[in-house]
Design a protein around this motif. Structure first.
Motif, PDB file in Angstrom:
ATOM      1  N   VAL A   7      10.474 -10.003  -8.250  1.00  0.00           N
ATOM      2  CA  VAL A   7       9.885  -8.666  -8.180  1.00  0.00           C
ATOM      3  C   VAL A   7       8.378  -8.779  -8.352  1.00  0.00           C
ATOM      4  O   VAL A   7       7.898  -9.401  -9.320  1.00  0.00           O
ATOM      5  CB  VAL A   7      10.482  -7.739  -9.254  1.00  0.00           C
ATOM      6  N   ASP A   8       7.625  -8.206  -7.458  1.00  0.00           N
ATOM      7  CA  ASP A   8       6.171  -8.178  -7.564  1.00  0.00           C
ATOM      8  C   ASP A   8       5.783  -7.361  -8.804  1.00  0.00           C
ATOM      9  O   ASP A   8       6.225  -6.210  -8.950  1.00  0.00           O
ATOM     10  CB  ASP A   8       5.579  -7.555  -6.295  1.00  0.00           C
ATOM     11  N   PRO A   9       4.963  -7.917  -9.685  1.00  0.00           N
ATOM     12  CA  PRO A   9       4.638  -7.183 -10.923  1.00  0.00           C
ATOM     13  C   PRO A   9       3.754  -5.965 -10.693  1.00  0.00           C
ATOM     14  O   PRO A   9       3.630  -5.121 -11.591  1.00  0.00           O
ATOM     15  CB  PRO A   9       3.900  -8.245 -11.763  1.00  0.00           C
ATOM     16  N   ASP A  10       3.118  -5.868  -9.549  1.00  0.00           N
ATOM     17  CA  ASP A  10       2.191  -4.763  -9.293  1.00  0.00           C
ATOM     18  C   ASP A  10       2.808  -3.668  -8.421  1.00  0.00           C
ATOM     19  O   ASP A  10       2.092  -2.941  -7.727  1.00  0.00           O
ATOM     20  CB  ASP A  10       0.918  -5.294  -8.625  1.00  0.00           C
ATOM     21  N   LEU A  11       4.109  -3.556  -8.424  1.00  0.00           N
ATOM     22  CA  LEU A  11       4.749  -2.519  -7.614  1.00  0.00           C
ATOM     23  C   LEU A  11       4.375  -1.136  -8.133  1.00  0.00           C
ATOM     24  O   LEU A  11       4.389  -0.896  -9.355  1.00  0.00           O
ATOM     25  CB  LEU A  11       6.267  -2.676  -7.642  1.00  0.00           C
ATOM     26  N   THR A  53      17.984  -5.080   3.445  1.00  0.00           N
ATOM     27  CA  THR A  53      16.660  -4.640   3.006  1.00  0.00           C
ATOM     28  C   THR A  53      16.546  -3.136   3.175  1.00  0.00           C
ATOM     29  O   THR A  53      16.987  -2.590   4.187  1.00  0.00           O
ATOM     30  CB  THR A  53      15.558  -5.336   3.830  1.00  0.00           C
ATOM     31  N   PHE A  54      15.986  -2.474   2.166  1.00  0.00           N
ATOM     32  CA  PHE A  54      15.691  -1.053   2.329  1.00  0.00           C
ATOM     33  C   PHE A  54      14.273  -0.788   1.835  1.00  0.00           C
ATOM     34  O   PHE A  54      13.743  -1.519   0.987  1.00  0.00           O
ATOM     35  CB  PHE A  54      16.716  -0.172   1.608  1.00  0.00           C
ATOM     36  N   THR A  55      13.672   0.241   2.402  1.00  0.00           N
ATOM     37  CA  THR A  55      12.302   0.599   2.045  1.00  0.00           C
ATOM     38  C   THR A  55      12.273   2.009   1.484  1.00  0.00           C
ATOM     39  O   THR A  55      13.078   2.863   1.865  1.00  0.00           O
ATOM     40  CB  THR A  55      11.373   0.517   3.267  1.00  0.00           C
ATOM     41  N   LEU A  56      11.324   2.232   0.573  1.00  0.00           N
ATOM     42  CA  LEU A  56      11.116   3.554  -0.015  1.00  0.00           C
ATOM     43  C   LEU A  56       9.633   3.866   0.045  1.00  0.00           C
ATOM     44  O   LEU A  56       8.797   2.979  -0.187  1.00  0.00           O
ATOM     45  CB  LEU A  56      11.594   3.566  -1.472  1.00  0.00           C
ATOM     46  N   PRO A  57       9.255   5.105   0.368  1.00  0.00           N
ATOM     47  CA  PRO A  57       7.838   5.433   0.512  1.00  0.00           C
ATOM     48  C   PRO A  57       7.111   5.441  -0.829  1.00  0.00           C
ATOM     49  O   PRO A  57       7.647   5.849  -1.852  1.00  0.00           O
ATOM     50  CB  PRO A  57       7.856   6.828   1.147  1.00  0.00           C
ATOM     51  N   ILE A  58       5.856   4.964  -0.795  1.00  0.00           N
ATOM     52  CA  ILE A  58       4.995   5.005  -1.972  1.00  0.00           C
ATOM     53  C   ILE A  58       4.401   6.406  -2.095  1.00  0.00           C
ATOM     54  O   ILE A  58       4.104   7.058  -1.103  1.00  0.00           O
ATOM     55  CB  ILE A  58       3.871   3.960  -1.864  1.00  0.00           C
ATOM     56  N   GLY A  59       4.180   6.830  -3.292  1.00  0.00           N
ATOM     57  CA  GLY A  59       3.612   8.154  -3.486  1.00  0.00           C
ATOM     58  C   GLY A  59       4.700   9.174  -3.695  1.00  0.00           C
ATOM     59  O   GLY A  59       5.884   8.866  -3.854  1.00  0.00           O
ATOM     60  N   THR A  60       4.289  10.435  -3.641  1.00  0.00           N
ATOM     61  CA  THR A  60       5.226  11.525  -3.900  1.00  0.00           C
ATOM     62  C   THR A  60       5.708  12.100  -2.585  1.00  0.00           C
ATOM     63  O   THR A  60       4.937  12.726  -1.851  1.00  0.00           O
ATOM     64  CB  THR A  60       4.566  12.643  -4.723  1.00  0.00           C
ATOM     65  N   PRO A  61       6.956  11.869  -2.191  1.00  0.00           N
ATOM     66  CA  PRO A  61       7.482  12.441  -0.950  1.00  0.00           C
ATOM     67  C   PRO A  61       7.771  13.914  -1.117  1.00  0.00           C
ATOM     68  O   PRO A  61       7.462  14.507  -2.140  1.00  0.00           O
ATOM     69  CB  PRO A  61       8.771  11.629  -0.719  1.00  0.00           C
ATOM     70  N   GLU A 118       2.765   1.184   3.337  1.00  0.00           N
ATOM     71  CA  GLU A 118       2.936   2.429   2.600  1.00  0.00           C
ATOM     72  C   GLU A 118       4.310   2.562   1.988  1.00  0.00           C
ATOM     73  O   GLU A 118       4.695   3.632   1.524  1.00  0.00           O
ATOM     74  CB  GLU A 118       2.672   3.630   3.535  1.00  0.00           C
ATOM     75  N   MET A 119       5.066   1.454   1.991  1.00  0.00           N
ATOM     76  CA  MET A 119       6.432   1.471   1.490  1.00  0.00           C
ATOM     77  C   MET A 119       6.609   0.374   0.447  1.00  0.00           C
ATOM     78  O   MET A 119       5.784  -0.543   0.310  1.00  0.00           O
ATOM     79  CB  MET A 119       7.440   1.245   2.631  1.00  0.00           C
ATOM     80  N   VAL A 120       7.690   0.469  -0.303  1.00  0.00           N
ATOM     81  CA  VAL A 120       8.160  -0.605  -1.179  1.00  0.00           C
ATOM     82  C   VAL A 120       9.461  -1.116  -0.581  1.00  0.00           C
ATOM     83  O   VAL A 120      10.386  -0.330  -0.323  1.00  0.00           O
ATOM     84  CB  VAL A 120       8.380  -0.106  -2.616  1.00  0.00           C
TER      85      VAL A 120
END
Length: 608
Positions: free
Chosen positions: A414-418, A528-536, A457-459
């Motif tokens: 896991v990237d520590p800066d997520l 693999t799944f992606t989730l958007p960064i920020g407030t959707p 723009e995703m995790v």
């Protein structure tokens, strides 16, 4: 004439004065008479020469006047001819532009030519390119019998000797003379039928392509055909050919339009029928879905009620055995008879299996209940900040029992800066649990790797295994409800409802992300799944899902563990001492999964 009148008046006046003077014998009258008599012949001679010159000039002037008159008449005749030609062109233009009907256009054109030009009759034959013949004849000025003959006339254009074919192959007007004595018999027959010895003709050329021929004659009046009429006839033929081409194109367009309208009408009728069938099918499906929902709800409740009792009484029996019955067995009896010890252990193991299987069946029933809830649009979502690293930690902790019972190794990267994302924490944990559980079930040995990293723009979160992989033909099926890889076979495959991956996809897509599979048969799979960064967009507390929309698969706090089979339970009577450890481990795994679910972690369902 303007200078002669004063001269004559002056001469006559002078003569009268001189005559009066001499009659009254004025002074010097005799001398004046003598001089006058002497000069008079000379004057007469001079006057006669002047008169001759004036007569010659008058005759020359008259010749010039007559020549000018003739030239004027010729010019007038030429002007009248040009006027007739222009009038013909104008009327022909009006005639061909007033209709797009092929037959009417030809007839109007021929009438205009005969009416305004020096021709008695005219005919048109059109070229049928597909058959290579001149046909579809039209004529004006002919008898009914001749019209019938020309209408039925067909002349191949590849006949070298044919005059009409020669005209069709030409690129300019042609005058044919002596046709009644032509050596080619069909030409003589044509001349005999038309009653002519000569005729003037021109090809109908439009855009460099011959579309027919135009021919004229003076059979009725008997006038000779003038080759100077050829250029005018060629010009008229060009106008007619262009109009014929336009008429043909219009006819083709109209035919295509009619065919298109026919097809559209057919397709519209078919579509209307399909829509009606679809509406009927939808109504049936909605009714069936509603009935299914009621059935599932009722059956699930009816099953869960006795299951709850079975599990409760089984746990109670196990507790009473351990706390009350087993302590009453004398230790000496247990030590002296191995069968007593083995029987006690098997009874405990079997009761644990009953509890585990009952809880697993309860979890499957919960899946069905959640499915009914989703179809009814009553699934609730809770939005809040989510730490992806903590999410993965909770999910892997909830599935730790699966790795204890297997030889697999779990790796976390896991990237520590997520960044923190916004979403439903419990349901996102469920996604990771489902993916990890599936990876364990399809991997015999090797490593399960759970990773998370930023992706624009995703995790991106991935779960990779070193298992059997998924065949290409099964990669679409696994995303369907109740769909499992490998189809319906009797092989020893992991058990489950086939709802886990559809659950994952619906959760991820609800959060504005996407999920996909990369797999190679025999080498493993990576989900693999992606989730958007920020407030959707805010997640609604209750999301109404209509029956017609894709069904969101249920989320159930379940960690499916490899449950002992009935055969194992039956063969437990022959197992050596100490074999109950496996059953105990299984029970511990199930208990760990159940406790994780109670803590908020969602369940993993098998992907077969």
């Amino acid at each position: 004439m303007g200078t002669r009148v004063p001269t004559i008046v002056l001469g006559v006046g002078g003569s009268v004065v001189l005559l009066v003077y001499l009659l009254f014998r004025g002074p010097y009258s005799e001398q004046i008479a003598l001089v006058t008599a002497t000069l008079l012949p000379a004057g007469l001679i001079l006057y006669g020469g002047d008169a001759r010159r004036r007569a010659i000039a008058l005759r020359q002037q008259q010749a010039v006047t007559e020549r000018t008159l003739r030239e004027t008449e010729t010019a007038n005749a030429s002007l009248q001819g040009r006027l007739a030609e222009l009038s013909t062109l104008n009327e022909l233009g009006v005639a061909v532009s007033s209709t797009l009907d092929l037959d009417e256009l030809i007839d109007r054109s021929l009438v205009t030519i005969v009416k305004h030009l020096r021709f008695d009759r005219a005919l048109v034959l059109l070229l049928d390119e597909a058959r290579g013949v001149l046909t579809n004849g039209h004529t004006v000025g002919a008898s009914p019998e001749l019209e019938t003959m020309i209408t039925s006339l067909e002349t191949p254009i590849d006949t070298e000797e044919s005059l009409l074919a020669t005209l069709a192959r030409a690129d300019s007007p042609m005058l044919f003379e002596g046709v009644d004595e032509d050596p080619f018999e069909p030409n003589r027959q044509l001349a005999l039928s038309l009653g002519v010895t000569s005729f003037l003709g021109t090809p109908l050329i439009s855009k460099g392509r011959t579309v027919g021929i135009l021919a004229v004659d003076n059979r009725i009046s008997g006038r000779e055909m003038d080759p100077r009429d050829g250029p005018l006839l060629f010009t008229l033929a060009g106008v007619i050919a262009g109009a014929l081409d336009n008429a043909r194109l219009y006819a083709e367009v109209e035919a295509q339009k009619a065919e298109l309208e026919r097809r559209v009408a057919q397709r519209t009728a078919a579509l209307a029928g399909a829509i009606e069938e679809a509406q009927e099918a939808r109504a049936v499906a909605e009714a069936a879905s509603e009935a299914k929902g009621h059935f599932l709800s009722n059956v699930s409740h009816e099953l869960r009620t006795p299951l709850t009792s079975v599990i409760g009484f089984t746990k109670l029996v196990r507790k009473r055995l351990v706390e009350v019955v087993f302590p009453l067995v004398p230790p000496a009896a247990v030590a002296s008879d191995p069968r007593v010890e083995r029987a006690m252990r098997q009874i405990g193991d079997n009761l644990s299996i009953m509890v585990d299987e009952g809880e697993r069946l309860t979890a499957l029933i919960n899946d069905v209940l959640d499915l009914a809830k989703i179809e009814a649009g009553k699934l609730e979502w809770k939005s809040g900040p989510v730490d992806v690293g903590e999410l993965i930690s909770r999910a892997t902790s909830a599935t730790a029992a699966l790795f204890i019972q297997s030889s697999l190794r779990l790796e976390i990267d896991v990237d520590p800066d997520l960044p923190v994302i916004q979403g439903d924490r419990d349901r996102l944990i469920q996604v990771v649990i489902n993916l990890v559980s599936n990876a364990v079930k399809f991997t015999q040995q090797g490593t399960i790797t759970v990773a998370a990293r930023p992706d624009g723009e995703m995790v991106a979160v991935s779960v990779a295994d070193t298992g059997m992989g998924i065949a290409a033909e099964d990669r679409d099926r696994i995303w369907e409800q109740f769909g499992q890889a490998g189809g319906d076979t009797l092989t020893d495959k992991p058990r489950g409802t086939g709802l886990g991956l559809p659950i994952c996809r619906q959760i991820v897509e609800h959060h504005g992300g996407r999920i996909w599979l990369d797999s190679e048969l025999g080498l493993g799979s990576t989900f693999t799944f992606t989730l958007p960064i920020g407030t959707p967009e805010p997640i609604a507390t209750s999301v109404a899902t209509s029956v017609a929309t894709p069904i969101v698969t249920p989320i159930v706090p379940l960690i499916a563990t490899p449950a002992p089979s009935a055969a194992l339970a039956m063969s437990a009577t022959t197992e050596p001492a100490g074999s109950g450890a496996a059953g105990a481990a299984g029970a511990a795994g199930a208990s760990a999964g159940a406790s994780a679910g109670a803590a908020g972690a969602a369940s993993a369902t098998p992907v077969d």
